[in-house]
Design a protein around this motif. Structure first.
Motif, PDB file in Angstrom:
ATOM      1  N   ARG A 171      30.579  79.554  38.744  1.00 41.00           N
ATOM      2  CA  ARG A 171      29.557  78.749  37.441  1.00 41.00           C
ATOM      3  C   ARG A 171      30.517  78.234  36.409  1.00 41.00           C
ATOM      4  N   ARG A 172      31.123  78.986  35.927  1.00 45.51           N
ATOM      5  CA  ARG A 172      32.433  78.246  35.111  1.00 45.51           C
ATOM      6  C   ARG A 172      33.485  77.386  36.176  1.00 45.51           C
ATOM      7  N   GLN A 173      33.685  76.562  37.224  1.00 44.94           N
ATOM      8  CA  GLN A 173      33.538  75.687  37.619  1.00 44.94           C
ATOM      9  C   GLN A 173      32.307  74.574  37.605  1.00 44.94           C
ATOM     10  N   GLU A 175      31.255  74.205  35.112  1.00 45.53           N
ATOM     11  CA  GLU A 175      30.880  73.356  33.519  1.00 45.53           C
ATOM     12  C   GLU A 175      33.062  73.018  33.452  1.00 45.53           C
ATOM     13  N   ILE A 176      32.877  73.280  33.990  1.00 46.65           N
ATOM     14  CA  ILE A 176      34.785  72.328  35.226  1.00 46.65           C
ATOM     15  C   ILE A 176      34.924  70.951  34.811  1.00 46.65           C
ATOM     16  N   ALA A 178      31.160  69.717  35.045  1.00 46.59           N
ATOM     17  CA  ALA A 178      30.537  68.760  34.359  1.00 46.59           C
ATOM     18  C   ALA A 178      31.683  68.152  32.891  1.00 46.59           C
ATOM     19  N   ALA A 179      32.553  69.167  32.638  1.00 44.99           N
ATOM     20  CA  ALA A 179      33.302  68.537  31.272  1.00 44.99           C
ATOM     21  C   ALA A 179      34.308  67.311  31.886  1.00 44.99           C
ATOM     22  N   THR A 191      29.391  68.229  42.765  1.00 44.84           N
ATOM     23  CA  THR A 191      29.755  69.538  42.466  1.00 44.84           C
ATOM     24  C   THR A 191      29.157  70.397  43.947  1.00 44.84           C
TER      25      THR A 191
END
Ligand code: ZN
Ligand code: ZN
Length: 366
Positions: A171-173, A175-176, A178-179, A191
């Motif tokens: 989940r954290r990946q 976000e990375i 997407a950023a 993804t």
């Protein structure tokens, strides 16, 4: 017509070559070493030095070079410092020159035609699992190789030896990724995951999380030598999972070093299931895998499968391995239209995102 010195005397400055970009030279060295399947250890010095310098303004690098204290910077040793000094003086670093001469041109002679129509790579790893480089370096290299898109497919939780991602880390990946997207645009970093096919054919990640990923590669990494009577239903169960898009390195064989035999399964049944479900069979480009072997590749073509020609890169330079798979695909007479990563990103996403009723690969999509 202007001639050299036609407007007056030649200035001494014009006579000395313009400085080169030392970061680009260090990255190129790392790329060539990775492409030649050198150990991460040998490559790391160049990657670290490049990352250190990339974070500094050019004037500061010049300042250190003039002061002769480049080696005080993090990760700069004798060899990398020498390379940087040569770059700044305007000459190709000797180390780079030697590598370019050692590995000229593409990794293999064949596959040029198919490689020219590939638009992306659907199987790549970063240092979040067992890859050697951070996500942005992988993505930027994919873009530099001319790709429109690249799928980030780090490992799943049970593959602990490869630092597989827990649901939280994945989940954290996301976000990375997407950023990063606005920085990479129009290149698309998609993804994904390389999810383990567990012994019972289940996929090693939360279903809801898998469903939200853009492309899902699923591979067998454990109990590779189970009898065909168990491996076949294991693979077919996975292929029937609506979240699965690509069957990774289907035999698990290694053709280099001590090697590893192919897993045994009923290829007719497995490729038949792939064709029926619209799951693509991966043509894995890693030189030590080259999986599936040609005889199975021909069988998968016969079965009406889709394909994906992927590097399974664990380092940026390995993203340049696609020619290995393209060469084999051409030898086996694959129609490029059946290779999903020849498709525009919208078509790839539509195919991978259709989790309910996969169009059978036998029906012509395009
Ligand atoms: Zn794998
Ligand atoms: Zn992989």
């Amino acid at each position: 017509m202007p001639t050299a010195g036609g407007c007056g005397r030649l200035s001494p400055v014009a006579a000395s070559p313009a400085p080169r970009d030392p970061v680009a030279d260090l990255r190129r060295i790392a790329f060539l070493l990775e492409r030649a399947l050198e150990s991460t250890y040998r490559v790391r010095a160049f990657r670290t030095a490049a990352a250190t310098l990339a974070a500094l303004p050019p004037e500061e690098i010049d300042g250190h070079a003039r002061a002769g204290d480049l080696a005080q910077l993090k990760g700069l040793g004798d060899v990398t410092t020498r390379c940087v000094m040569e770059s700044l003086s305007g000459s190709v670093p000797e180390y780079l020159q030697a590598l370019e001469e050692e590995h000229p041109g593409p990794v293999t002679a064949g596959g040029a035609r198919l490689r020219a129509v590939l638009r992306g790579d659907c199987h790549t790893h970063s240092d979040w699992s067992d890859g050697g480089s951070p996500i942005p370096e992988m993505a930027v290299t994919g873009r530099e190789l001319g790709h429109d898109y690249m799928v980030l497919t780090d490992h799943s939780p049970r593959l602990t030896v490869a630092n597989g991602l827990s649901p939280e880390r994945l989940r954290r990946q996301l976000e990375i990724v997407a950023a990063l997207q606005p920085v990479l645009s129009p290149f698309r970093l998609l993804t994904g995951i390389e999810v383990d096919i567990l012994e019972d054919g289940a996929l090693d990640q939360e279903e809801g999380l898998l469903a939200g990923l853009e492309v899902v590669v699923a591979s067998v990494h454990s109990k590779l030598r189970m009898p065909a009577a168990e491996m076949t239903p294991r693979m077919i169960t996975a292929i029937g999972n609506p979240n699965m898009d690509i069957l990774g390195h289907c035999t698990g064989r290694y053709v280099r070093g001590r090697g590893r035999p192919e897993s045994q399964f009923d290829a007719d049944a497995v490729f038949g299931a792939c064709a029926e479900q619209g799951v693509a069979v991966e043509i894995n480009c890693r030189p030590e895998r080259l999986d599936p072997p040609r005889r199975l590749l021909r069988q998968a073509i016969e079965a009406g499968c889709l394909f994906s020609i992927d590097t399974d890169a664990h380092a940026p330079g390995q993203l340049d391995w696609q020619r290995y798979g393209c060469e084999r695909a051409e030898e086996c007479g694959i129609d490029p239209a059946r290779v999903v990563n020849t498709w525009p990103v919208e078509d790839l996403l539509a195919w991978a995102g259709d989790h309910s009723h996969r169009p059978s690969a036998r029906k012509s999509r395009r």
